[in-house]
Enzyme design. Structure first.
Site, PDB file in Angstrom:
ATOM      1  N   ASP A 273       0.830  -1.209   0.000  1.00  0.00           N
ATOM      2  CA  ASP A 273       0.000   0.000   0.000  1.00  0.00           C
ATOM      3  C   ASP A 273       0.863   1.257   0.000  1.00  0.00           C
ATOM      4  O   ASP A 273       0.512   2.261  -0.626  1.00  0.00           O
ATOM      5  CB  ASP A 273      -0.893   0.040   1.254  1.00  0.00           C
ATOM      6  CG  ASP A 273      -1.954  -1.050   1.237  1.00  0.00           C
ATOM      7  OD1 ASP A 273      -2.351  -1.446   0.135  1.00  0.00           O
ATOM      8  OD2 ASP A 273      -2.368  -1.491   2.322  1.00  0.00           O
TER       9      ASP A 273
ATOM     10  N   SER B 139     -13.306   0.460   8.156  1.00  0.00           N
ATOM     11  CA  SER B 139     -12.585   0.104   9.373  1.00  0.00           C
ATOM     12  C   SER B 139     -11.653   1.251   9.785  1.00  0.00           C
ATOM     13  O   SER B 139     -11.470   2.219   9.047  1.00  0.00           O
ATOM     14  CB  SER B 139     -11.822  -1.202   9.169  1.00  0.00           C
ATOM     15  OG  SER B 139     -10.834  -1.035   8.191  1.00  0.00           O
TER      16      SER B 139
ATOM     17  N   VAL C 172     -21.527  -2.515   4.699  1.00  0.00           N
ATOM     18  CA  VAL C 172     -22.608  -2.042   3.823  1.00  0.00           C
ATOM     19  C   VAL C 172     -22.071  -1.998   2.391  1.00  0.00           C
ATOM     20  O   VAL C 172     -20.989  -1.456   2.150  1.00  0.00           O
ATOM     21  CB  VAL C 172     -23.059  -0.625   4.262  1.00  0.00           C
ATOM     22  CG1 VAL C 172     -24.045  -0.025   3.283  1.00  0.00           C
ATOM     23  CG2 VAL C 172     -23.662  -0.669   5.657  1.00  0.00           C
TER      24      VAL C 172
HETATM   25  N1  UDP Z   1     -16.095  -1.318   2.299  1.00  0.00           N
HETATM   26  C1  UDP Z   1     -17.406  -1.392   1.926  1.00  0.00           C
HETATM   27  N2  UDP Z   1     -18.365  -1.451   2.889  1.00  0.00           N
HETATM   28  C2  UDP Z   1     -18.087  -1.448   4.206  1.00  0.00           C
HETATM   29  C3  UDP Z   1     -16.735  -1.363   4.590  1.00  0.00           C
HETATM   30  C4  UDP Z   1     -15.758  -1.286   3.615  1.00  0.00           C
HETATM   31  O1  UDP Z   1     -17.725  -1.406   0.747  1.00  0.00           O
HETATM   32  O2  UDP Z   1     -19.008  -1.507   5.016  1.00  0.00           O
HETATM   33  C5  UDP Z   1     -15.056  -1.295   1.261  1.00  0.00           C
HETATM   34  C6  UDP Z   1     -14.609   0.098   0.924  1.00  0.00           C
HETATM   35  O3  UDP Z   1     -14.995   0.367  -0.380  1.00  0.00           O
HETATM   36  C7  UDP Z   1     -13.111   0.077   0.964  1.00  0.00           C
HETATM   37  C8  UDP Z   1     -12.741  -1.316   1.427  1.00  0.00           C
HETATM   38  O4  UDP Z   1     -13.940  -2.003   1.707  1.00  0.00           O
HETATM   39  O5  UDP Z   1     -12.576   0.305  -0.299  1.00  0.00           O
HETATM   40  C9  UDP Z   1     -11.855  -1.306   2.645  1.00  0.00           C
HETATM   41  O6  UDP Z   1     -12.399  -0.404   3.568  1.00  0.00           O
HETATM   42  P1  UDP Z   1     -11.674  -0.057   4.921  1.00  0.00           P
HETATM   43  O7  UDP Z   1     -12.365   1.099   5.530  1.00  0.00           O
HETATM   44  O8  UDP Z   1     -11.562  -1.275   5.754  1.00  0.00           O
HETATM   45  O9  UDP Z   1     -10.195   0.306   4.499  1.00  0.00           O
HETATM   46  P2  UDP Z   1      -9.605   1.474   3.583  1.00  0.00           P
HETATM   47  O10 UDP Z   1      -9.069   0.772   2.383  1.00  0.00           O
HETATM   48  O11 UDP Z   1     -10.658   2.452   3.260  1.00  0.00           O
HETATM   49  O12 UDP Z   1      -8.513   2.057   4.411  1.00  0.00           O
END
Ligand code: UDP
Length: 399
Positions: free
Chosen positions: A145, A223, A268
């Site tokens: 990342d 998250s 969601v």
């Molecule tokens: N996501 C989603 N619904 C949820 C939670 C997460 O669609 O309820 C998707 C969101 O699109 C994101 C990915 O899962 O791209 C990971 O989300 P998270 O917040 O865990 O991590 P991020 O990559 O945003 O730091």
């Protein structure tokens, strides 16, 4: 007394038998109060209205059918290598920081091991489409990342990363997750990907719930990959009528402490986000994949922070395509911005639709492939040695 009189009037006790003078006085007070309220609100919102006016005055929408939108990103990221070019020594120095690929005589090769196989597959999907038309080159592609070549630590290294801040020399490429290898959550157990399919499903979801039918509340589900998200979660707990923002579990979740002392919320789907007018995006470890999806809901995107970029972010403008939110915005500032959007519904809708149209028109799968092609064509011109196929690499072919 005023409140008492106000209650009298509200409750329709303003008959001649009651104190009509008191009621009249109260009406005046109410009027003065409401004009004061409008004045105060206008003043409070003035800075946002000015920002929108200024942005609109200076904005010209790019047109990617003429491949205009993302050209400057390639030039910007390759600038540090323009003078001296990309040498074999530079590649050797960078190799430990990414996955090593070679393009030789129109074929794609990769070192055997890839740290994240699904991410490599998501990258190779695009490389295989364009490899036939590219000059020979070596590539170090970072599948982590986090970017790898900081300007605070030595010279620029030719490393490709999907996301970075301006403090990094990494060369941005379209993330693997346009095809596959994105975060695996319960709704997307094979990992978030297939942007082509999401474009269609989100478009459908957005048509099923037009702007006027959306809930006038902010929304976020995700998250706690970054504590910059906390203030919105806290605002949601304090003022649920303004925003529904809750933390979900991720793979690192151990206890409720990781969801800011609350039970994790259910995930969601991105399509269900379209129910809400105001959708929040935050950085995670690096840029979050959620960003591009939110626009396709035809909802208004509140983009928090401006440091973490993917290749297409530069072409999108604050107040034109989204509402910019400072990364350290406290609950009051978040509340003000949501209230501003609620009280300026036509403006909110306009920005939401401009953001949506930008992504829909300019970030098609063909645009992603085209970006890869232009990026590697330009990079290939900077390579100052003749790459020779290394031993132990595997030939990557279309499945
Ligand atoms: N996501 C989603 N619904 C949820 C939670 C997460 O669609 O309820 C998707 C969101 O699109 C994101 C990915 O899962 O791209 C990971 O989300 P998270 O917040 O865990 O991590 P991020 O990559 O945003 O730091």
């Amino acid at each position: 007394l005023t409140i008492f009189a106000g209650r009298l009037c509200e409750e329709q006790f303003c008959s001649v038998d009651n104190d009509a003078r008191l009621c009249k006085e109260n009406e005046n007070i109410d009027h003065r109060r409401s004009s004061l309220y409008v004045k105060e609100t206008n003043e409070r919102y003035e800075k946002y209205l000015v920002a929108i006016r200024n942005a609109e005055q200076n904005h010209e929408e790019c047109n990617n059918t003429k491949h205009e939108c993302f050209k400057s990103v390639i030039a910007r990221d390759l600038r540090p290598f323009r003078e001296k070019g990309v040498s074999e020594e530079m590649i050797e120095a960078a190799r430990t920081r990414g996955t090593f690929y070679q393009i030789i005589k129109g074929k794609l090769y990769r070192e055997k091991d890839c740290m994240f196989p699904a991410r490599c597959a998501g990258i190779e999907h695009f490389l295989l489409k364009i490899v036939g038309n590219l000059s020979d080159m070596d590539l170090v592609i970072n599948t982590r990342d986090y970017p790898q070549s900081s300007e605070y630590f030595g010279n620029a290294m030719p490393i490709f990363s999907f996301s970075k801040t301006p403090q990094y020399y990494d060369i941005m490429y379209p993330a693997w997750a346009f095809w596959e290898g994105g975060p695996a959550i319960s709704l997307y157990p094979r990992g978030l990907g297939r942007w082509d399919q999401h474009r269609k499903s989100l478009n459908k979801a957005s048509l099923e719930i037009p702007w006027e039918k959306k809930e006038s509340r902010g929304f976020f589900r995700g998250s706690r990959t970054n504590s910059e998200r906390d203030n919105l979660i806290l605002l949601s707990r304090n003022k649920p009528h303004l925003v529904d923002a809750q933390y979900t579990k991720n793979q690192a979740w151990k206890s409720n402490e990781d969801t800011l002392h609350a039970t994790p919320a259910s995930e969601v789907s991105l399509e269900s986000h379209c129910t809400y007018k105001y959708l929040f995006n935050f950085r995670g470890v690096a840029a979050s994949f959620r960003y591009k999806h939110l626009f396709l809901c035809r909802s208004l995107v509140f983009h928090v922070g401006d440091e973490w970029m993917e290749f297409y972010y530069y072409a999108m403008k604050p107040w034109i395509h989204y509402i910019p939110v400072p990364k350290n915005a406290d609950q009051k500032e978040l509340e003000d911005l949501i209230e501003f959007a609620r009280n300026n519904d036509d403006l909110s809708k306009k920005i939401a639709h401009r953001g949506r149209d930008f992504i829909w028109n300019n970030l098609r799968m063909s645009d992603v492939t085209y970006f890869w092609k232009q990026l590697l064509k330009s990079y290939g011109k900077l390579v100052v040695y003749e790459p020779v196929l290394k031993k132990d690499l595997i030939n990557i072919k279309k499945e």
